[in-house]
Design a protein around this motif. Structure first.
Motif, PDB file in Angstrom:
ATOM      1  N   ARG A 418      -0.537 -11.147  -1.561  1.00  0.00           N
ATOM      2  CA  ARG A 418      -0.845 -10.007  -0.703  1.00  0.00           C
ATOM      3  C   ARG A 418      -0.285  -8.718  -1.293  1.00  0.00           C
ATOM      4  NH1 ARG A 418       0.777 -11.739   4.708  1.00  0.00           N
ATOM      5  NH2 ARG A 418       2.820 -11.071   4.000  1.00  0.00           N
ATOM      6  N   GLY A 419      -1.129  -7.707  -1.341  1.00  0.00           N
ATOM      7  CA  GLY A 419      -0.708  -6.441  -1.915  1.00  0.00           C
ATOM      8  C   GLY A 419      -0.914  -6.417  -3.411  1.00  0.00           C
ATOM      9  N   LYS A 420      -0.843  -7.603  -4.032  1.00  0.00           N
ATOM     10  CA  LYS A 420      -1.013  -7.667  -5.479  1.00  0.00           C
ATOM     11  C   LYS A 420      -2.464  -8.007  -5.822  1.00  0.00           C
ATOM     12  CE  LYS A 420       3.679  -9.472  -5.679  1.00  0.00           C
ATOM     13  NZ  LYS A 420       3.929  -9.577  -4.228  1.00  0.00           N
ATOM     14  N   TYR A 424      -6.121  -4.650   1.629  1.00  0.00           N
ATOM     15  CA  TYR A 424      -6.672  -4.512   2.985  1.00  0.00           C
ATOM     16  C   TYR A 424      -6.996  -3.053   3.271  1.00  0.00           C
ATOM     17  CZ  TYR A 424      -6.005  -4.170   8.119  1.00  0.00           C
ATOM     18  OH  TYR A 424      -6.110  -3.880   9.452  1.00  0.00           O
ATOM     19  N   LEU A 433      -1.169   4.607   8.996  1.00  0.00           N
ATOM     20  CA  LEU A 433      -0.216   5.263   8.104  1.00  0.00           C
ATOM     21  C   LEU A 433       1.037   5.526   8.927  1.00  0.00           C
ATOM     22  CD1 LEU A 433      -2.683   7.751   6.411  1.00  0.00           C
ATOM     23  CD2 LEU A 433      -1.422   5.944   5.243  1.00  0.00           C
ATOM     24  N   PHE A 437       6.453   9.170   7.109  1.00  0.00           N
ATOM     25  CA  PHE A 437       6.567   9.295   5.660  1.00  0.00           C
ATOM     26  C   PHE A 437       5.356  10.027   5.085  1.00  0.00           C
ATOM     27  CE2 PHE A 437       9.306   5.832   6.747  1.00  0.00           C
ATOM     28  CZ  PHE A 437      10.375   5.939   5.858  1.00  0.00           C
ATOM     29  N   TYR A 441       4.544   9.055  -0.560  1.00  0.00           N
ATOM     30  CA  TYR A 441       5.534   7.980  -0.474  1.00  0.00           C
ATOM     31  C   TYR A 441       4.849   6.650  -0.183  1.00  0.00           C
ATOM     32  CZ  TYR A 441       9.524   5.243   1.039  1.00  0.00           C
ATOM     33  OH  TYR A 441      10.460   4.256   1.164  1.00  0.00           O
ATOM     34  N   THR A 445       5.362   3.759  -3.095  1.00  0.00           N
ATOM     35  CA  THR A 445       6.275   2.626  -2.896  1.00  0.00           C
ATOM     36  C   THR A 445       5.632   1.268  -3.180  1.00  0.00           C
ATOM     37  OG1 THR A 445       7.177   3.995  -1.170  1.00  0.00           O
ATOM     38  CG2 THR A 445       8.110   1.811  -1.387  1.00  0.00           C
ATOM     39  N   PRO A 446       4.440   0.975  -2.631  1.00  0.00           N
ATOM     40  CA  PRO A 446       3.867  -0.342  -2.938  1.00  0.00           C
ATOM     41  C   PRO A 446       3.665  -0.550  -4.437  1.00  0.00           C
ATOM     42  CG  PRO A 446       2.687   0.660  -1.130  1.00  0.00           C
ATOM     43  CD  PRO A 446       3.605   1.706  -1.674  1.00  0.00           C
ATOM     44  N   ARG A 449       6.941  -1.434  -6.004  1.00  0.00           N
ATOM     45  CA  ARG A 449       7.388  -2.786  -5.654  1.00  0.00           C
ATOM     46  C   ARG A 449       6.511  -3.856  -6.322  1.00  0.00           C
ATOM     47  NH1 ARG A 449      10.585   0.126  -4.214  1.00  0.00           N
ATOM     48  NH2 ARG A 449      11.452   0.545  -2.151  1.00  0.00           N
ATOM     49  N   VAL A 450       5.191  -3.638  -6.280  1.00  0.00           N
ATOM     50  CA  VAL A 450       4.287  -4.693  -6.716  1.00  0.00           C
ATOM     51  C   VAL A 450       4.116  -4.687  -8.231  1.00  0.00           C
ATOM     52  CG1 VAL A 450       1.895  -5.471  -6.626  1.00  0.00           C
ATOM     53  CG2 VAL A 450       3.069  -4.799  -4.526  1.00  0.00           C
ATOM     54  N   LEU A 494      -6.119   5.407   2.531  1.00  0.00           N
ATOM     55  CA  LEU A 494      -5.912   3.970   2.714  1.00  0.00           C
ATOM     56  C   LEU A 494      -6.716   3.172   1.695  1.00  0.00           C
ATOM     57  CD1 LEU A 494      -5.774   4.004   6.566  1.00  0.00           C
ATOM     58  CD2 LEU A 494      -4.025   3.021   5.095  1.00  0.00           C
ATOM     59  N   GLY A 497      -4.859   3.304  -1.418  1.00  0.00           N
ATOM     60  CA  GLY A 497      -3.761   2.340  -1.337  1.00  0.00           C
ATOM     61  C   GLY A 497      -4.252   0.930  -1.606  1.00  0.00           C
ATOM     62  N   ALA A 498      -5.420   0.619  -1.081  1.00  0.00           N
ATOM     63  CA  ALA A 498      -5.946  -0.742  -1.217  1.00  0.00           C
ATOM     64  C   ALA A 498      -6.285  -1.073  -2.663  1.00  0.00           C
ATOM     65  CB  ALA A 498      -7.170  -0.922  -0.330  1.00  0.00           C
TER      66      ALA A 498
END
Lengths: 622, 313
Positions: A418-420, A424, A433, A437, A441, A445-446, A449-450, A494, A497-498
């Motif tokens: 998920r996320g990688k 979504y 959202l 933040f 940001y 951030t994702p 992290r990912v 979004l 982001g996806a």
């Protein structure tokens, strides 16, 4: 009996003829806590009403020859330091204490409710002034004010309770005002206004029914607080010494704590039990009105004992069915359910199977409640906490995320994807959202992290992504907070982001439903464009066949949790077999030829045919 | 941001002025026999009349109020009518004790309630049931009753703590801690239960938000979601609860101080109001309201910092 006592304030403020509906009272009584609360309060009220009969002595009758006596036949709870009967004082104390609490609540309701109604319904100047007064009242520490009031008016329980009622009125004011404001602009209130009903009729019919419940709850709390503060004042020795109250008894007991600590016990118990009962009653009313038949949080495996499914093991490495590894996602006979209060499971998804391959777009169509979003969230592993997988399995890229015996989605297995590799796109852009933040940001951030990249690299990528999804001033949007951009922009963010971590599968849950019609087409274009360019698999959840025709290669039609039809978009649009699909199509296309719809949605027939051929090719490859 | 602060300060000053006048107005009607009670019953009518003129009691409400307010603005809150101690000094010796009890209590409450509330919201299960059950018990037992129970059990029956405080300027820090433990404990037990319950609901409300699901879908860890996003969004609700508790405590501590014989502002409040010592009562009210206004201002500032929407508007 006791509800009426506590709800007394409520029956005289409107709702003529309608006391609390009987099923609510029944529910309160069926709740064990509510039942205890009612019993305790009924007991206290009976004590107060029949004090004259129950008390063998006058509250102030003192037998000077018998002080600090232990309980005996005459003084069943003993006597205090001047020889007064503890039981008699306790009983008369109940009367004073309960009456003063009611007085306080009545004053608070009497001021707060009308003020809240006027401020909420008419707004304007009155609202502004009232808000000011409320701010002042809320800035006042209660006891200090009551001490001042006592200095001014002398030691009267009733005057201090009236003053305290004034201090507590902001609670009712705020609650009424908020409730009225939220109802005032409702359609049915507009309708009533158009129908020529007077303001008063609207207030009494529509608005009281909304504020009634919170007011009952508030009143239970206010009575408790009043009892607490009143006994506190009495305890300080600031009350009227000639009136027996629980606070005076507490004070008297505390003075003799070294000689006879049990003098403290009874008033403390009476205060604690009464306030506790009021709190519990408030909670019970709230639960009953919220209709919260609390679903017992099913313990792991307890519900599943019947069908042999268990919590997913961490290192479960069951091999997927041979020959299906190449599917990006394969959902087999999936069933999702929610445990109910009676121990049964309500199925919202039942026996659903489909697969998605790389670079393929699958539409899941159905009306709301058909289980399409629940299916999508099972793949993402983002079902609500209490959801259970009751049947079937889900595999992603040759690994089970839900093995055939799992009762829920394994978070440890899914967090690898998920996320990688699975991402979504939500339905409602604004609420997805975090308002606290910046957009930058939330994009950076994702990625950090990912993808384990540095902040500067992630920032660079985020700006490029924003540009990619068609945002004109990426730097400006990057620094903006979500409330500073439009819904269409937020949805583009979004989508950025996806795709930010280069997923293989994007799950889009009604990505255009919440957007303006003019923006919808742009966002669909964007999704189609990105899907082609990045060659990702997409599961598009929608209720709109137009969107399906526009974007999808294949489509699954769902109704009431079941899949009624699945296949090539073109085949299903041209030749729907299931009557439900026909009905859906009929309502969408309004009798027009499917081709017309395809063209009007921005896809030429040639393109559609080309895409059709592509997917045919895939089919044969398999 | 500066205008935001200035507006809040301005409205605080107006509130302070309004409350001062209101209090003065209430006390005006209680001061009829004050000169007599100061001088005692053997004073001659002439002495009483002279005292009334000395205290300004012969003047009507408004000149009296503005006389007091003028002095107060220049920092002079007058002297006590009964023992001639300057009001400002009387307050400054008592205030630190009261503030110590209240501030120490609110810090403990904030930490414990946040931890419990979050644990209950996230883990559910038994800890959730304990938090919810404790909330009812905590609401049911007023802090002063809790204090009485603690004194009776821990100090009088088992003699673990001093029943009454022994705070003197020269007493060491150990005596301070021993004296303040029970009062703080009584307030904390009462405050933690309801604060934890409210923080729990605030956290649950945030956990159910759509953006939390989206953050999960982006591969952000549960821990980061909880501590960075959820806690931050739930903080304004928690701060409001804590600030209301703080205001309530300033009143509630009056009773607590009486129970433990702490020489704080509470004792001053009780004696000054029972005797009708108007300068002292006004001093207590003014100081309390100023503290409340400062706390509310701080909460507004922190909320503004936490929530960009408030900051912009």
């Amino acid at each position: 009996m006791s509800e009426i006592e506590v709800l007394a304030d409520q029956s005289d403020i409107g709702q003529k003829g309608t006391v609390v509906r009987s099923h609510v009272i029944k529910k309160i009584l069926r709740n064990p806590m509510g039942f205890i609360a009612v019993v305790v309060l009924v007991f206290m009220v009976l004590l107060a009403i029949f004090a004259n009969l129950l008390a063998p002595f006058d509250a102030n009758f003192a037998n000077i020859g018998k002080t600090l006596a232990s309980p005996d036949a005459t003084n069943i709870l003993g006597t205090d330091s001047v020889g007064r009967d503890v039981w008699s004082r306790l009983v008369f104390g109940a009367r004073t204490t309960l009456l003063s609490a009611l007085l306080c609540a009545a004053v608070a309701v009497g001021i707060g409710l009308p003020a809240g109604l006027i401020a909420g319904y008419y707004a304007g100047k009155f609202d502004g002034v009232a808000a000011w007064v409320v701010n002042i009242l809320m800035a006042l520490p209660g006891i200090i004010v009551l001490l001042t009031v006592r200095a001014a008016f002398g030691p009267s329980v009733w005057i201090s309770m009236i003053a305290f009622g004034v201090l507590l009125s902001p609670g009712y004011f705020r609650l009424t005002r908020t409730a009225v404001q939220s109802v005032r602009n409702e359609l049915y209130v507009d309708a009533a206004r158009v129908a020529g009903l007077s303001d008063w009729a609207i207030i009494s019919r529509h608005i009281f029914s909304v504020v009634r419940a919170p007011i009952i709850i508030q009143t239970a709390i206010v009575c408790g607080v009043a009892i607490s503060i009143q006994s506190g004042l009495e305890f300080l020795g600031l009350g009227d010494p000639s009136v027996a109250t629980w606070g005076v008894m507490l004070s008297e007991g505390f003075k003799n704590v070294y000689l006879n600590p049990s003098l403290l016990l009874w008033p403390a118990l009476a205060i604690g039990a009464t306030i506790g009962a009021l709190v519990l009653l408030g909670n019970a009313v709230r639960d009953a009105l919220e209709d919260a038949e609390k679903i017992k949080p099913a313990k792991r495996g307890s519900v599943q004992a019947s069908n042999g499914r268990t919590a997913p093991g961490r290192a479960q490495t069951t091999a997927v069915e041979a020959g299906t590894e190449h599917h990006l996602v394969k959902v087999s006979n999936l069933g999702v359910g929610y445990p109910q209060a009676d121990g049964s499971i309500k199925k919202v998804v039942d026996n659903v199977s489909f697969h998605v391959d790389r670079g393929e777009v699958l539409g899941i169509v159905g009306e709301s409640g058909s289980g399409k979003s629940q299916t999508a969230f099972s793949i993402l592993g983002l079902l609500p906490e209490n959801a259970r997988i009751v049947a079937g399995s889900i595999q992603f890229d040759g690994n089970y995320t839900v093995a055939p015996t799992d009762d829920r989605v394994s978070q440890s297995r899914l967090s690898a994807f998920r996320g990688k590799r699975i991402s979504y796109i939500p339905q409602e852009p604004m609420s997805n959202l975090d308002p606290a933040f910046t957009i930058g940001y939330q994009l950076v951030t994702p990625m950090m992290r990912v993808l384990k990249i540095s902040k500067s690299e992630a920032t660079e990528r985020a700006l490029a992504l924003l540009d990619d999804v068609g945002i004109r001033f990426p730097e400006k949007t990057f620094d903006a907070y979500p409330h500073e951009v439009s819904g269409g922009m937020a949805q583009r963010v979004l989508i950025a982001g996806a795709i930010s971590c280069e997923p293989d599968l994007i799950i889009a849950d009604e990505p255009t439903t919440a957007l303006d019609v003019t923006v919808q087409a742009d966002v669909l274009d964007l999704i189609r464009d990105l899907q082609k360019r990045l060659n990702v698999g997409v599961i598009l959840v929608t209720h709109n066949f137009g969107v399906v025709a526009d974007l999808c290669d294949r489509v699954a039609v769902m109704q009431d949790g079941r899949m009624v039809e699945e296949g090539n978009v073109r085949d299903i649009l041209r030749n729907p077999k299931d009557p439900y699909t026909q009905k859906l199509l009929g309502s969408m296309l309004e009798g027009k030829e499917p081709m017309t719809m395809l063209v009007s949605a921005g896809v030429t027939a040639a393109e559609a045919a080309a895409r059709d051929d592509e997917s045919d090719e895939k089919e044969t490859l398999q | 941001m500066v205008t935001f602060i200035l507006r809040k300060v301005a409205s605080g000053i107006v509130v302070l002025a309004a409350i001062s006048f209101l209090t003065y107005f209430l006390l005006y009607y209680s001061s009829a026999n004050i000169a007599r009670s100061i001088l005692g019953e053997f004073a001659t009518p002439e002495q009483v009349a002279a005292k009334e003129i000395e205290l300004g009691l012969d003047q009507p409400l408004l000149p009296r109020f503005f006389g007091w307010a003028g002095n107060a603005l220049s920092g002079d809150l007058g002297t006590s009518w009964f023992n001639s101690e300057p009001v400002a000094r009387a307050l400054m010796t008592r205030l630190p004790i009261t503030l110590t009890v209240v501030v120490v209590s609110i810090i403990f409450i904030a930490i414990i309630a946040t931890a419990l509330g979050m644990a209950a919201a996230v883990k559910r299960g038994w800890i959730d049931r304990v938090v919810q059950g404790a909330a009812v018990v905590g609401d049911a037992i007023p802090s002063f009753v809790m204090a009485i129970i603690l004194v009776t059990l821990l100090a009088i029956q088992w003699q673990l703590f001093p029943a009454t405080s022994s705070i003197a300027p020269d007493s060491g820090s150990a005596a301070w801690v021993a004296s303040l433990t029970l009062p703080v404990l009584a307030i904390v037990i009462n405050g933690v239960t309801s604060a934890a319950q409210q923080i729990r609901s605030a956290v649950i409300k945030q956990l159910e938000k759509d953006y939390v699901r989206t953050l999960r879908s982006r591969g952000i860890s549960e821990r980061e979601i909880l501590f960075k996003h959820v806690l931050r969004s739930a903080a304004p609700a928690g701060l409001t609860v804590l600030s209301l508790q703080f205001i309530g405590m300033l009143g509630g501590v009056v009773i607590i101080e009486q129970i433990f014989a702490l020489p704080g502002m509470g004792a001053l409040a009780v004696t000054s109001t029972t005797m009708g010592d108007i300068p002292l009562v006004m001093g207590v009210v003014i100081y309390t309201v100023i503290i409340v206004i400062i706390v509310n201002l701080l909460v507004d500032l922190i909320n503004g910092w936490l929530n960009p929407k408030v900051r912009v508007s």
